[in-house]
Design a protein around this motif. Structure first.
Motif, PDB file in Angstrom:
ATOM      1  N   PHE A 137       0.733  -1.136  -0.020  1.00 23.38           N
ATOM      2  CA  PHE A 137       0.098   0.007  -0.017  1.00 23.38           C
ATOM      3  C   PHE A 137       0.877   1.199  -0.082  1.00 23.38           C
ATOM      4  CE2 PHE A 137      -2.257  -3.284   2.235  1.00 23.38           C
ATOM      5  CZ  PHE A 137      -3.225  -3.438   1.795  1.00 23.38           C
ATOM      6  N   PRO A 138       1.137   1.801  -1.367  1.00 26.54           N
ATOM      7  CA  PRO A 138       1.818   3.206  -1.170  1.00 26.54           C
ATOM      8  C   PRO A 138       1.337   4.265  -0.019  1.00 26.54           C
ATOM      9  CG  PRO A 138       1.112   2.460  -3.385  1.00 26.54           C
ATOM     10  CD  PRO A 138       0.331   1.563  -2.349  1.00 26.54           C
ATOM     11  N   ALA A 139       2.272   5.142   0.252  1.00 27.70           N
ATOM     12  CA  ALA A 139       1.697   6.020   1.444  1.00 27.70           C
ATOM     13  C   ALA A 139       1.265   7.184   0.414  1.00 27.70           C
ATOM     14  CB  ALA A 139       2.906   6.365   2.180  1.00 27.70           C
ATOM     15  N   ALA A 140       0.305   7.987   1.035  1.00 31.26           N
ATOM     16  CA  ALA A 140      -0.239   9.404   0.668  1.00 31.26           C
ATOM     17  C   ALA A 140       1.048  10.460   0.978  1.00 31.26           C
ATOM     18  CB  ALA A 140      -1.323   9.851   1.315  1.00 31.26           C
ATOM     19  N   GLU A 141       0.894  11.258   0.093  1.00 31.72           N
ATOM     20  CA  GLU A 141       1.935  12.534  -0.003  1.00 31.72           C
ATOM     21  C   GLU A 141       2.248  13.101   1.499  1.00 31.72           C
ATOM     22  OE1 GLU A 141       5.037  14.110  -2.052  1.00 31.72           O
ATOM     23  OE2 GLU A 141       3.506  12.709  -2.867  1.00 31.72           O
ATOM     24  N   GLU A 142       1.261  13.365   2.203  1.00 35.36           N
ATOM     25  CA  GLU A 142       1.367  13.955   3.369  1.00 35.36           C
ATOM     26  C   GLU A 142       1.598  12.973   4.483  1.00 35.36           C
ATOM     27  OE1 GLU A 142      -2.892  12.261   2.855  1.00 35.36           O
ATOM     28  OE2 GLU A 142      -1.606  13.603   1.636  1.00 35.36           O
ATOM     29  N   GLU A 143       2.063  11.792   4.152  1.00 34.35           N
ATOM     30  CA  GLU A 143       2.418  10.756   5.166  1.00 34.35           C
ATOM     31  C   GLU A 143       3.860  10.648   5.313  1.00 34.35           C
ATOM     32  OE1 GLU A 143      -0.913   7.447   6.033  1.00 34.35           O
ATOM     33  OE2 GLU A 143       0.070   7.510   4.049  1.00 34.35           O
ATOM     34  N   ALA A 144       4.715  11.396   4.637  1.00 28.18           N
ATOM     35  CA  ALA A 144       6.090  11.462   4.669  1.00 28.18           C
ATOM     36  C   ALA A 144       6.675  11.320   5.883  1.00 28.18           C
ATOM     37  CB  ALA A 144       6.556  12.698   3.821  1.00 28.18           C
ATOM     38  N   PRO A 145       7.653  10.729   6.338  1.00 25.23           N
ATOM     39  CA  PRO A 145       8.460   9.809   5.451  1.00 25.23           C
ATOM     40  C   PRO A 145       8.230   8.531   5.004  1.00 25.23           C
ATOM     41  CG  PRO A 145       9.286   9.849   7.829  1.00 25.23           C
ATOM     42  CD  PRO A 145       8.297  10.849   7.705  1.00 25.23           C
ATOM     43  N   LEU A 146       6.868   8.255   5.495  1.00 30.79           N
ATOM     44  CA  LEU A 146       6.467   6.837   5.105  1.00 30.79           C
ATOM     45  C   LEU A 146       6.479   6.486   3.498  1.00 30.79           C
ATOM     46  CD1 LEU A 146       5.278   4.008   6.139  1.00 30.79           C
ATOM     47  CD2 LEU A 146       3.106   5.101   5.948  1.00 30.79           C
ATOM     48  N   VAL A 147       7.051   5.508   2.868  1.00 30.89           N
ATOM     49  CA  VAL A 147       7.095   5.292   1.680  1.00 30.89           C
ATOM     50  C   VAL A 147       5.911   4.367   1.353  1.00 30.89           C
ATOM     51  CG1 VAL A 147       8.452   4.786  -0.325  1.00 30.89           C
ATOM     52  CG2 VAL A 147       9.540   5.587   1.686  1.00 30.89           C
ATOM     53  N   PHE A 148       5.850   2.962   1.994  1.00 36.46           N
ATOM     54  CA  PHE A 148       4.948   2.245   1.754  1.00 36.46           C
ATOM     55  C   PHE A 148       4.612   1.182   2.908  1.00 36.46           C
ATOM     56  CE2 PHE A 148       8.404  -0.055   0.109  1.00 36.46           C
ATOM     57  CZ  PHE A 148       8.306  -1.412   0.673  1.00 36.46           C
ATOM     58  N   ARG A 149       3.410   1.050   2.924  1.00 37.19           N
ATOM     59  CA  ARG A 149       2.901  -0.219   4.110  1.00 37.19           C
ATOM     60  C   ARG A 149       3.220  -1.548   3.327  1.00 37.19           C
ATOM     61  NH1 ARG A 149      -0.119   3.667   4.531  1.00 37.19           N
ATOM     62  NH2 ARG A 149      -0.680   4.987   6.328  1.00 37.19           N
ATOM     63  N   ALA A 150       3.180  -2.631   3.971  1.00 41.21           N
ATOM     64  CA  ALA A 150       3.058  -3.851   3.561  1.00 41.21           C
ATOM     65  C   ALA A 150       2.389  -4.643   4.450  1.00 41.21           C
ATOM     66  CB  ALA A 150       4.503  -4.626   3.392  1.00 41.21           C
ATOM     67  N   GLU A 151       1.622  -5.587   4.097  1.00 40.26           N
ATOM     68  CA  GLU A 151       0.674  -6.433   4.864  1.00 40.26           C
ATOM     69  C   GLU A 151       0.930  -7.957   4.485  1.00 40.26           C
ATOM     70  OE1 GLU A 151      -3.140  -4.908   5.199  1.00 40.26           O
ATOM     71  OE2 GLU A 151      -2.581  -3.334   6.394  1.00 40.26           O
ATOM     72  N   TYR A 152       0.969  -8.814   5.469  1.00 43.42           N
ATOM     73  CA  TYR A 152       1.178 -10.368   5.367  1.00 43.42           C
ATOM     74  C   TYR A 152       0.326 -10.930   6.066  1.00 43.42           C
ATOM     75  CZ  TYR A 152       3.338 -14.949   5.167  1.00 43.42           C
ATOM     76  OH  TYR A 152       3.599 -16.228   5.275  1.00 43.42           O
ATOM     77  N   PHE A 153      -0.366 -11.848   5.451  1.00 42.31           N
ATOM     78  CA  PHE A 153      -1.263 -12.884   6.377  1.00 42.31           C
ATOM     79  C   PHE A 153      -0.915 -14.403   5.773  1.00 42.31           C
ATOM     80  CE2 PHE A 153      -3.404  -8.813   5.441  1.00 42.31           C
ATOM     81  CZ  PHE A 153      -3.590  -8.372   6.767  1.00 42.31           C
ATOM     82  N   SER A 154      -1.039 -15.149   6.767  1.00 42.71           N
ATOM     83  CA  SER A 154      -0.917 -16.494   6.439  1.00 42.71           C
ATOM     84  C   SER A 154      -1.896 -17.348   7.413  1.00 42.71           C
ATOM     85  CB  SER A 154       0.536 -16.929   6.911  1.00 42.71           C
ATOM     86  OG  SER A 154       0.639 -18.437   6.418  1.00 42.71           O
ATOM     87  N   ARG A 155      -2.345 -18.499   6.836  1.00 43.11           N
ATOM     88  CA  ARG A 155      -3.113 -19.506   7.747  1.00 43.11           C
ATOM     89  C   ARG A 155      -3.007 -20.674   7.277  1.00 43.11           C
ATOM     90  NH1 ARG A 155      -6.901 -20.247  11.459  1.00 43.11           N
ATOM     91  NH2 ARG A 155      -8.404 -21.938  10.996  1.00 43.11           N
TER      92      ARG A 155
END
Length: 173
Positions: free
Chosen positions: A23-41
């Protein structure tokens, strides 16, 4: 260095996209570049799917931050923001093993205070005495000039991961 940092971030995002939802970060969320989520079952059945022997869930939320340099205040603010966003998403239950929160800082330099803070910062939480899983904070500070990564004790495997990424980058050139 900004070009080199962007290339490294593209490689990092490419690496995470194999198993994580990006999930790319919004411009106003700097310095966040992106989020990543992992799910396993994982589940094991006996005779049919209606008779479950066991189930196991593991989750990870990764937050990738990048800047020219990080000081202690910025690093602390980023870690707290990552925890504030990830912890409400944790759903402990009897088949929940763990949910890790990873924060990765990519920069050309870090202040000594920031590195000291990131090395020592930890967060652990167990749910019902770990019967319903646990949560750990894993931190990595990636210094692009030195091509090194500093981690907190829980994030020690991130150091090896970044050594491999740096080695892969050297092979391309």
């Amino acid at each position: 260095m900004a070009r080199e940092r962007q290339e490294f971030l593209n490689t990092l995002q490419d690496s995470y996209s194999a198993y994580y939802n990006i999930f790319p970060a919004a411009e106003e969320e700097a310095p966040l570049v992106f989020r990543a989520e992992y799910f396993s079952r994982a589940e094991k059945y006996w005779l049919s799917k209606s008779i479950t022997v066991w189930g196991n869930e593991t989750n990870e939320y990764a937050f990738i931050y990048a800047a020219d340099s990080f000081d202690r205040e910025t690093a602390e603010r980023c870690v707290e923001a990552a925890l504030a966003e990830a912890l409400p998403k944790v759903r402990p239950h009897k088949e929940h093993q763990y949910t890790n929160v990873k924060t990765v800082f990519v920069a050309d330099s870090f202040t000594p205070e920031a590195l000291k803070y990131l090395k020592k910062r930890k967060f652990e939480k167990s749910y019902k005495f770990s019967l319903h899983g646990f949560t750990m904070l894993k931190i990595a500070a990636v210094d692009l000039q030195a091509e090194s990564a500093v981690t907190n004790p829980a994030g020690h495997e991130l150091g090896d991961y970044f050594k491999k990424l740096f080695a892969a980058g050297r092979k391309k050139t």
